[in-house]
Design a protein around this motif. Structure first.
Motif, PDB file in Angstrom:
ATOM      1  N   ALA A  45       2.537  14.115   1.358  1.00  0.00           N
ATOM      2  CA  ALA A  45       1.811  15.279   1.879  1.00  0.00           C
ATOM      3  C   ALA A  45       2.019  16.519   1.003  1.00  0.00           C
ATOM      4  CB  ALA A  45       2.247  15.556   3.316  1.00  0.00           C
ATOM      5  N   ALA A  46       3.235  16.681   0.508  1.00  0.00           N
ATOM      6  CA  ALA A  46       3.510  17.883  -0.285  1.00  0.00           C
ATOM      7  C   ALA A  46       2.671  17.891  -1.561  1.00  0.00           C
ATOM      8  CB  ALA A  46       4.994  17.958  -0.621  1.00  0.00           C
ATOM      9  N   ASP A  47       2.403  16.716  -2.106  1.00  0.00           N
ATOM     10  CA  ASP A  47       1.568  16.637  -3.313  1.00  0.00           C
ATOM     11  C   ASP A  47       0.092  16.798  -2.958  1.00  0.00           C
ATOM     12  OD1 ASP A  47       3.762  16.235  -5.013  1.00  0.00           O
ATOM     13  OD2 ASP A  47       3.816  14.111  -4.511  1.00  0.00           O
ATOM     14  N   PRO A  51      -5.530   4.647   2.689  1.00  0.00           N
ATOM     15  CA  PRO A  51      -4.535   4.623   3.760  1.00  0.00           C
ATOM     16  C   PRO A  51      -4.382   6.036   4.334  1.00  0.00           C
ATOM     17  CG  PRO A  51      -3.667   3.592   1.765  1.00  0.00           C
ATOM     18  CD  PRO A  51      -4.980   4.217   1.400  1.00  0.00           C
ATOM     19  N   PRO A  52      -4.096   6.165   5.633  1.00  0.00           N
ATOM     20  CA  PRO A  52      -3.896   7.499   6.201  1.00  0.00           C
ATOM     21  C   PRO A  52      -2.766   8.206   5.459  1.00  0.00           C
ATOM     22  CG  PRO A  52      -3.818   5.799   7.912  1.00  0.00           C
ATOM     23  CD  PRO A  52      -3.867   5.096   6.592  1.00  0.00           C
ATOM     24  N   LEU A  53      -2.881   9.515   5.358  1.00  0.00           N
ATOM     25  CA  LEU A  53      -1.893  10.269   4.594  1.00  0.00           C
ATOM     26  C   LEU A  53      -0.518  10.202   5.227  1.00  0.00           C
ATOM     27  CD1 LEU A  53      -3.747  13.485   3.522  1.00  0.00           C
ATOM     28  CD2 LEU A  53      -3.136  11.480   2.179  1.00  0.00           C
ATOM     29  N   ALA A  54       0.481  10.133   4.349  1.00  0.00           N
ATOM     30  CA  ALA A  54       1.867  10.193   4.824  1.00  0.00           C
ATOM     31  C   ALA A  54       2.151  11.642   5.185  1.00  0.00           C
ATOM     32  CB  ALA A  54       2.800   9.720   3.728  1.00  0.00           C
ATOM     33  N   GLU A  55       2.638  11.880   6.385  1.00  0.00           N
ATOM     34  CA  GLU A  55       2.809  13.264   6.822  1.00  0.00           C
ATOM     35  C   GLU A  55       4.082  13.903   6.283  1.00  0.00           C
ATOM     36  OE1 GLU A  55       0.621  15.062   7.860  1.00  0.00           O
ATOM     37  OE2 GLU A  55      -0.835  13.519   8.356  1.00  0.00           O
ATOM     38  N   ASN A  56       5.159  13.141   6.267  1.00  0.00           N
ATOM     39  CA  ASN A  56       6.429  13.845   6.050  1.00  0.00           C
ATOM     40  C   ASN A  56       7.274  13.333   4.902  1.00  0.00           C
ATOM     41  OD1 ASN A  56       6.787  11.506   7.374  1.00  0.00           O
ATOM     42  ND2 ASN A  56       7.246  12.449   9.353  1.00  0.00           N
ATOM     43  N   ARG A  57       6.638  12.672   3.954  1.00  0.00           N
ATOM     44  CA  ARG A  57       7.452  12.308   2.789  1.00  0.00           C
ATOM     45  C   ARG A  57       7.526  13.507   1.862  1.00  0.00           C
ATOM     46  NH1 ARG A  57       5.015   7.184   0.184  1.00  0.00           N
ATOM     47  NH2 ARG A  57       5.898   8.009  -1.737  1.00  0.00           N
ATOM     48  N   PRO A  58       8.718  13.864   1.426  1.00  0.00           N
ATOM     49  CA  PRO A  58       8.810  15.027   0.532  1.00  0.00           C
ATOM     50  C   PRO A  58       8.257  14.689  -0.848  1.00  0.00           C
ATOM     51  CG  PRO A  58      10.952  13.955   0.739  1.00  0.00           C
ATOM     52  CD  PRO A  58      10.025  13.234   1.668  1.00  0.00           C
ATOM     53  N   ALA A  59       7.761  15.704  -1.534  1.00  0.00           N
ATOM     54  CA  ALA A  59       7.313  15.496  -2.910  1.00  0.00           C
ATOM     55  C   ALA A  59       8.548  15.270  -3.774  1.00  0.00           C
ATOM     56  CB  ALA A  59       6.558  16.723  -3.396  1.00  0.00           C
ATOM     57  N   GLU A  60       8.395  14.357  -4.731  1.00  0.00           N
ATOM     58  CA  GLU A  60       9.549  14.067  -5.598  1.00  0.00           C
ATOM     59  C   GLU A  60       9.791  15.216  -6.575  1.00  0.00           C
ATOM     60  OE1 GLU A  60       9.301   9.994  -4.101  1.00  0.00           O
ATOM     61  OE2 GLU A  60       7.733  11.391  -4.632  1.00  0.00           O
ATOM     62  N   THR A  84       0.811   5.804  -0.063  1.00  0.00           N
ATOM     63  CA  THR A  84      -0.006   7.009   0.054  1.00  0.00           C
ATOM     64  C   THR A  84       0.634   8.123  -0.751  1.00  0.00           C
ATOM     65  OG1 THR A  84       1.202   7.543   2.055  1.00  0.00           O
ATOM     66  CG2 THR A  84      -0.969   6.581   2.345  1.00  0.00           C
ATOM     67  N   ARG A 129     -11.435   8.854  -0.313  1.00  0.00           N
ATOM     68  CA  ARG A 129     -10.165   9.410   0.181  1.00  0.00           C
ATOM     69  C   ARG A 129     -10.206   9.613   1.687  1.00  0.00           C
ATOM     70  NH1 ARG A 129      -8.647  13.965  -0.523  1.00  0.00           N
ATOM     71  NH2 ARG A 129     -10.393  14.963  -1.578  1.00  0.00           N
ATOM     72  N   LEU A 143     -11.669   5.537   3.246  1.00  0.00           N
ATOM     73  CA  LEU A 143     -11.287   4.198   2.804  1.00  0.00           C
ATOM     74  C   LEU A 143      -9.876   4.125   2.220  1.00  0.00           C
ATOM     75  CD1 LEU A 143     -14.657   3.210   1.067  1.00  0.00           C
ATOM     76  CD2 LEU A 143     -13.908   2.607   3.367  1.00  0.00           C
ATOM     77  N   LEU A 151      -5.785  -2.887   3.073  1.00  0.00           N
ATOM     78  CA  LEU A 151      -6.562  -1.696   3.455  1.00  0.00           C
ATOM     79  C   LEU A 151      -7.337  -1.948   4.749  1.00  0.00           C
ATOM     80  CD1 LEU A 151      -8.401  -0.211   0.330  1.00  0.00           C
ATOM     81  CD2 LEU A 151      -6.733   0.941   1.789  1.00  0.00           C
ATOM     82  N   LEU A 184       0.858  -1.194   0.000  1.00  0.00           N
ATOM     83  CA  LEU A 184       0.000   0.000   0.000  1.00  0.00           C
ATOM     84  C   LEU A 184       0.882   1.228   0.000  1.00  0.00           C
ATOM     85  CD1 LEU A 184      -2.752  -0.613   2.686  1.00  0.00           C
ATOM     86  CD2 LEU A 184      -3.047  -0.505   0.216  1.00  0.00           C
TER      87      LEU A 184
END
Ligand SMILES: Cc1cc2nc3c(=O)[nH]c(=O)nc-3n(C[C@H](O)[C@H](O)[C@H](O)COP(=O)(O)OP(=O)(O)OC[C@H]3O[C@@H](n4cnc5c(N)ncnc54)[C@H](O)[C@@H]3O)c2cc1C
Lengths: 383, 347
Positions: free
Chosen positions: A12-14, B334-343, A9, B329, B332, B236, A7
């Motif tokens: 956050a930035a996006d 997955p909980p949002l990822a808080e701190n992954r940077p945008a690529e 996600t 969203r 149903l 899920l 899975l």
């Protein structure tokens, strides 16, 4: 055998882009009736595409030096998801943003990138894709449109068909034979960026069963292409085309094509208390399917972001996704006719009629159901 | 330790354990009414049944998502054990500060009425049954129940009185049982896919392997899609909900979606598997029915598709959301990822 998809996600930035997109759509889209919004990524409105460009939302994944936003696939995922959920008319820029731009970025020369990408990002250049021909459908390696090298460029003859938006587009990226014969199959194919204003190009729109003319036949009669019309490697067309197709099988557009109809039906259930037990259960079922498909689609996108090439997984998402998209109108025809004493709103019925009529195309465009299942079977070691 | 690695290690040790102790012969013996004690002891020794019990209380302190690989492995073996139920019941007992009795605990679907009646499936080895009742779930000894084995889908147990049975605070045990069931079903489907692909490449007709026929290939592709969807649905369903009020933090909405989706997949997967196996698959001797039987029973247990689809539809309509996607969203996914940077793309 395939391994399970972990899975994933959206970063956050996006996700942070979402509120601004929703606000923009809330302003621009609700005035459009649902049966028009139901056209989903086939709804054409050049002005709308330019308004998106003005917000910086075309070419989101292209590098900044070419006019893009330098963001990753998940930023575009969020944008596309919201556009499709709203039923925004995205088709004018859709192909350039989704396929042609990335192809030019990947295989184009520096000059081709500098010429085309900024125009795409500004919403000035619309593209179409010329793969299918009158005698070439699923068997794409059988294309017979031919480019022959000559002094100063290439001489093009042949015809493409079912070309979405050809009559609205500035350029076509076409797969054509540049050497050998039909017996050579995937050898000797190349891709060209064709300026559709060149002499010898004739575009004839074809009316579809819903009354729209969104695709065309394009005939090339002795069209002289300049040297730099070739994109990528001469003879490398087959590999390039397949790289292109793999990227377009697992996005939100393979799950959400009927979502305008679904949401219009939900609106009716709420407004008129039309939610009987069967409708409520059907609604739950469709939500469950949507949740699982979205999780699969996001998981495959994550693999793409990591630089992997999940071709089989993408085929699997597309086949399941289009099955869901097709199930929505099929099941709602039953629901909306369940009580003969009740007349659902005409706009809802028009939305249903459009979606029911076009739904068969969902499992044709981008590779038919049977072709995709063949790819999955290959992935499972059956062929 | 890295979560993914832990995951793999756990999956691997569970796979090894069930391959050794839950062989088709052992599974058949238990389904035929034989004792499940040996298999259960192996599971206990590995610590799997305490996977969700907090570390302070002597468990592994895992969440449902971490423990999922164990239940998938049990499903792949069609092990007729109340493993998921025991995991959840022990976790709830430990969290409530109550004593955790030794022995397996089967979750029951409560049958309404004055009497203490409930239905249990795969309860081989169970010494206890957790029976949800108004006011809280009762932990009742199997030995004291009167049993009715008339249904092939589960045994109905009845107790004359609750005595001073421990009572857990009220919780959504229906969803908890559905989670344990759907996880086993997703595991069984993966095994069925493997068995079907293997059979299709071995069995020859018209001078070639039946896998060479496009009609067979296309059917197995459909099956592959359903198995993949089922696996991701199980993942899920194992994620905590907002607020995490369910048993072990499980979330009823996610479980509703997954149990219904997996139930739908199950009948298609079982049907295609049998079609590909031909008459051989209809024999008692071939093991296919161990897994397809698990699927058929699993559909009925803890709510079939109709139950959970209706629940989820009603849940949507109780709220005010207009868009299906926005609901998915919010509830149903997955909980949002808080701190992954945008690529950033590298030009
Ligand atoms: C709305 C829409 C937009 C489109 N836009 C474009 C576009 O912009 N550019 C473009 O190039 N094309 C476009 N297409 C064309 C599309 O790519 C083709 O429809 C598709 O490749 C299938 O080809 P075909 O329609 O000729 O069908 P065929 O290939 O003739 O197939 C007909 C049927 O036979 C089956 N079949 C064929 N071969 C096999 C096989 N080996 N095994 C089993 N079954 C088989 C197919 O699955 C299908 O069911 C569009 C199509 C649609 C519907």
């Amino acid at each position: 055998m395939l391994t399970a998809l972990p899975l994933s996600t959206i970063p956050a930035a996006d996700e942070a882009l979402r509120p601004a997109i929703r606000a923009f759509l809330a302003e621009h889209v609700p005035g459009i009736p649902p049966e028009i919004r139901a056209r989903s990524w086939m709804g054409f409105d050049a002005g709308f595409s330019r308004a998106l460009a003005a917000k910086g939302w075309l070419g989101l994944t292209f590098p900044k030096e070419y006019g893009g936003a330098g963001l990753g696939p998940f930023a575009r995922y969020v944008l596309v998801e919201e556009l499709l959920a709203a039923g925004a008319p995205v088709s004018a820029h859709w192909i350039a943003d989704r396929q042609s731009g990335p192809l030019i970025l990947r295989f184009g020369t520096e000059a081709q990138r500098r010429f085309h990408l900024p125009r795409i990002c500004r919403g000035e250049s619309f593209f179409c894709i010329g793969m299918s021909e009158p005698d070439t459908g699923s068997d794409l390696a059988s294309v017979s449109t031919r480019a022959v090298r000559e002094e100063g460029g290439w001489r093009l003859n042949g015809a493409k068909i079912w070309t979405t938006n050809a009559h609205h587009s500035h350029y076509m990226i076409a797969l054509v034979r540049s050497s050998g014969t039909a017996q050579d199959r995937h050898k000797g194919l190349s891709q060209f960026i064709i300026d559709l204003s060149l002499p010898g190009v004739t575009i004839s729109p074809i009316r579809d069963l819903a009354g729209d003319a969104h695709f065309s036949e394009v005939v090339f009669r002795d069209v002289l292409l300049p040297e730099d019309a070739l994109i990528g490697e001469e003879g490398g067309g087959w590999a390039q085309v397949n790289a292109e197709l793999a990227f377009e099988r697992s996005g939100p557009e393979r799950v959400l094509s009927s979502v305008v109809l679904l949401d219009a039906w939900i609106g009716w259930l709420r407004a008129e208390g039309a939610a009987d037990a069967q409708s409520t259960a059907l609604l739950g079922r469709l939500l469950g399917h949507l949740a699982v498909l979205r999780a699969m689609s996001v998981a495959v996108t994550d693999r793409l972001v990591r630089g992997e090439s999940p071709v089989v997984e993408a085929a699997l998402v597309k086949d399941l996704g289009t099955e869901f998209e097709q199930a929505i109108p099929a099941l709602l025809e039953d629901r909306l006719g369940a009580d003969p004493a009740r007349e659902p709103p005409a706009a809802l019925l028009r939305t249903l009629a459009y979606t029911s009529a076009m739904a068969p195309s969902y499992s044709l465009r981008g590779g038919t159901r049977e072709i995709l299942r063949g790819m999955i079977a290959r992935g499972m070691g059956l062929r | 330790m890295d979560a993914v690695v832990t995951d793999d290690l756990l999956a691997q040790s569970a796979a090894e354990l069930f391959a050794r102790h839950a062989t088709p012969a052992a599974v058949r013996a238990i389904l035929g009414g034989g004792p499940a004690g040996v298999l259960w002891s192996a599971v206990e020794e590995a610590g799997f049944a305490d996977a969700l019990v907090p570390e302070e209380a002597g468990g592994a302190g895992l969440g449902p998502a971490d423990a999922l690989p164990v239940l998938l492995a049990a499903g792949r073996a069609a092990a007729p054990l109340p493993l998921g139920g025991t995991m959840l019941a022990r976790a709830a007992l430990a969290r409530a500060g109550m004593a955790v009795p030794s022995g397996a605990i089967a979750l029951a679907e409560a049958l309404p009425g004055e009497a203490l009646r409930g239905r249990v499936a795969a309860h081989g080895a169970a010494e206890w049954v957790l029976l949800p009742r108004p006011g809280g779930a009762r932990l009742l000894p199997v030995a004291e129940a009167e049993r009715d084995d008339a249904s092939p889908y589960g045994t109905v147990l009845r107790w004359a009185s609750a005595g001073n049975a421990p009572t857990l605070p009220e919780a959504d045990w229906m969803a908890a049982g559905a989670w344990a069931t759907l996880a086993a079903m997703a595991g069984a489907m993966e095994r069925i896919l493997e068995e079907t692909v293997r059979y299709a490449t071995e069995r020859r007709q018209f001078g070639r392997a039946i896998a060479a026929f496009q009609a067979v290939q296309q059917q197995i592709s459909v099956m592959t899609e359903d198995v993949f969807a089922a696996r991701i649905a199980a993942q899920l369903a194992s994620l905590p909900g907002e607020g995490g009020t369910g048993v072990a933090g499980l979330d009823t909405a996610r479980i509703a979606a997954a149990k219904a989706r997996i139930g739908e997949a199950a009948s298609r997967v079982a049907g295609i598997a049998h079609a590909v196996h031909g008459a051989m698959g209809i024999t008692a001797e071939v093991d296919l029915h161990l897994w397809t039987g698990l699927l058929h029973r699993g559909r009925l247990r803890f709510g079939a598709e109709s139950h959970w689809n209706a629940w989820l539809g009603a849940e949507f309509l109780r709220g005010a959301e207009a868009q299906s996607l926005a609901f998915v969203r919010a509830r149903l996914a997955p909980p949002l990822a808080e701190n992954r940077p945008a690529e950033e793309t590298t030009p």
